[in-house]
Design a protein around this motif. Sequence first.
Motif, mmCIF file in Angstrom:
data_model
loop_
_atom_site.group_PDB
_atom_site.id
_atom_site.type_symbol
_atom_site.label_atom_id
_atom_site.label_comp_id
_atom_site.label_asym_id
_atom_site.label_seq_id
_atom_site.Cartn_x
_atom_site.Cartn_y
_atom_site.Cartn_z
ATOM 1 N N ASN A 350 0.799 -1.222 0.000
ATOM 2 C CA ASN A 350 0.000 0.000 0.000
ATOM 3 C C ASN A 350 0.834 1.276 0.000
ATOM 4 O OD1 ASN A 350 0.866 -0.338 2.692
ATOM 5 N ND2 ASN A 350 -0.963 0.619 3.526
ATOM 6 N N ALA A 354 -0.948 4.265 -2.122
ATOM 7 C CA ALA A 354 -1.253 5.544 -1.470
ATOM 8 C C ALA A 354 -1.132 6.720 -2.428
ATOM 9 C CB ALA A 354 -0.333 5.740 -0.264
ATOM 10 N N LEU A 356 -2.400 6.980 -5.206
ATOM 11 C CA LEU A 356 -3.666 7.168 -5.908
ATOM 12 C C LEU A 356 -4.606 8.092 -5.149
ATOM 13 C CD1 LEU A 356 -4.295 3.464 -7.027
ATOM 14 C CD2 LEU A 356 -3.276 5.331 -8.356
ATOM 15 N N ASN A 357 -4.407 8.210 -3.822
ATOM 16 C CA ASN A 357 -5.243 9.076 -2.985
ATOM 17 C C ASN A 357 -4.349 9.886 -2.052
ATOM 18 O OD1 ASN A 357 -8.120 8.109 -3.653
ATOM 19 N ND2 ASN A 357 -7.073 6.195 -3.138
ATOM 20 N N PRO A 358 -3.607 10.853 -2.577
ATOM 21 C CA PRO A 358 -2.664 11.607 -1.754
ATOM 22 C C PRO A 358 -3.352 12.315 -0.591
ATOM 23 C CG PRO A 358 -3.018 12.671 -3.891
ATOM 24 C CD PRO A 358 -3.627 11.331 -3.974
ATOM 25 N N GLN A 360 -4.494 10.926 2.055
ATOM 26 C CA GLN A 360 -5.349 10.016 2.803
ATOM 27 C C GLN A 360 -4.540 8.827 3.320
ATOM 28 O OE1 GLN A 360 -8.926 8.869 0.725
ATOM 29 N NE2 GLN A 360 -9.096 10.851 -0.302
ATOM 30 N N ASN A 362 -3.921 5.127 3.861
ATOM 31 C CA ASN A 362 -4.290 3.862 3.232
ATOM 32 C C ASN A 362 -3.917 2.732 4.184
ATOM 33 O OD1 ASN A 362 -3.826 1.388 1.561
ATOM 34 N ND2 ASN A 362 -4.396 2.744 -0.119
ATOM 35 N N ARG A 379 0.697 6.941 3.563
ATOM 36 C CA ARG A 379 0.103 8.189 3.094
ATOM 37 C C ARG A 379 1.057 8.869 2.138
ATOM 38 N NH1 ARG A 379 -2.026 13.227 6.806
ATOM 39 N NH2 ARG A 379 -0.002 14.158 6.364
ATOM 40 N N HIS A 394 6.883 14.119 -4.860
ATOM 41 C CA HIS A 394 5.782 13.261 -4.452
ATOM 42 C C HIS A 394 6.355 12.037 -3.745
ATOM 43 C CE1 HIS A 394 3.047 15.658 -6.908
ATOM 44 N NE2 HIS A 394 3.989 15.640 -7.848
ATOM 45 N N SER A 396 5.723 8.851 -0.619
ATOM 46 C CA SER A 396 4.784 8.066 0.171
ATOM 47 C C SER A 396 5.510 7.530 1.400
ATOM 48 C CB SER A 396 4.222 6.906 -0.650
ATOM 49 O OG SER A 396 3.299 6.144 0.126
#
Length: 470
Positions: A350, A354, A356-358, A360, A362, A379, A394, A396
């Motif tokens: 994950n 993550a 795909l939904n920055p 948030q 996961n 996240r 960017h 994660s």
Amino acid sequence: MAGAEPQIGGRIKRLRRQKGLSQAQLAETLEISASYLNLIEHNRRRITVPLLFRVAGYFGVEPGELAESDDGRLAGDLMELFGDDIFADSDLTNQDIRDLAANHPAVGRAVLKLFDQLKQFQRPEAHQEAPQSGYNLVTEAVSDFLQSEANYFPTLEAAAARVRADIDNAAEGFEQGLRTYLFNVFGIEVRLASLPTGVVRRMEEGGRVLAIADILEPESALFAMAQQAALLSAEAEIMALIEASTLPQPDSVGLARNVLASYVAAALIMPYEPFFIACRDTRYDIERIGRRFRASFEQVCHRMTTLQRPGMSGIPLHLVRTDIAGNISKRFSLSGIHIPRHSGACPRWNVYAAFLNPGQINVQVSQMPDGARYFCIARAETKGGHAYNAPKRHLSIGLGCSAAHADKMIYADGIDLNAPGGAVPIGVGCRICPRRECGQRAHPPADHRFPADDGQRMENLYMGVRSGPP
């Protein structure tokens, strides 16, 4: 001569050093000879069960914590190594590699070091007109150093506690107190300034002014100020740790100083005991803790991995930071999960989903090929870019633990951690993962054989490979 359990000797040595004890002092307390303790610490004698319980009782840890083996992490690193293309024709099995890690860990670590140097030599920058000598992967050396110390440094915690006490006595609030501390103790004034792109902080005016980039988020600006205070106030403790280590000199000194200064900065902002209590009481609610200590999501996650004080330790966690291209820039694991050393991790993890939904969190229950289950949160965040047209990064951040500890984290509420089929099957990396049914393979297993079947085409070309000789 029977060898000691691979991990126990190193853990006893680390606990002894954390208490500032000599071998002779600890041996006297345990009622054994110093020479016998020396052999145990160097993994040349097995520790008896009664002695194991005495050691655990003295340091205030569970006997099982001492007895847990580190073979898995070393074996995982070696499996990744031997999964490289240069070993494609070797007949090594996974059991051969596990035997090497279990029976000859020093040899295994030496092989890893040699392979690290080979990978560094293969990098394009190693072939300039004036090639360097030594080809050390400094970042891996520092990462291994943190892992060997369980990312916990009592002398740095003490240094941070000393400075924090001086700041708190000023009763001005932490940020203003830190500014006052830097000015009163070191004659340094802190100012926000427009600095060149990429520069976070810089000493100016002959060392009398600490300039902090005015485009930083408040948490990052505070951390930059705390890191400068750490470099000045804990220099002796930082250098003592580096000099006592096996880090390659002098290549790694600059990076190690920066990493250890960041450790002190985090301990200044998030003092050990209040932070530990906050983690326990909020059940590791990262965002809530971040607001309490004015720290970022990543800073809180990183600080959580350092809670290893005997008698006041947190969940054994792992931490990974990756960019959108899969480059891992931070990795640390006390949970038992293996994080790849030279390649990207499993795409099913994950920490990648993550993106795909920055912003948030996961949540994932994952299962490795050996059946071990882990609870992971991740996240994705965007950093930088606070000025017009400035480039953004960017990243994660992944944090997790063994499923056995997941109930201590608020993110596990309402999740059946043991549901059959409820875990996402993941692996360490495609080259060493045995999951032939995975449709997300980027590489075949290291010991693959392609089938000669033109009548069937799998969803992924590598799903049809088989292991073993043709």
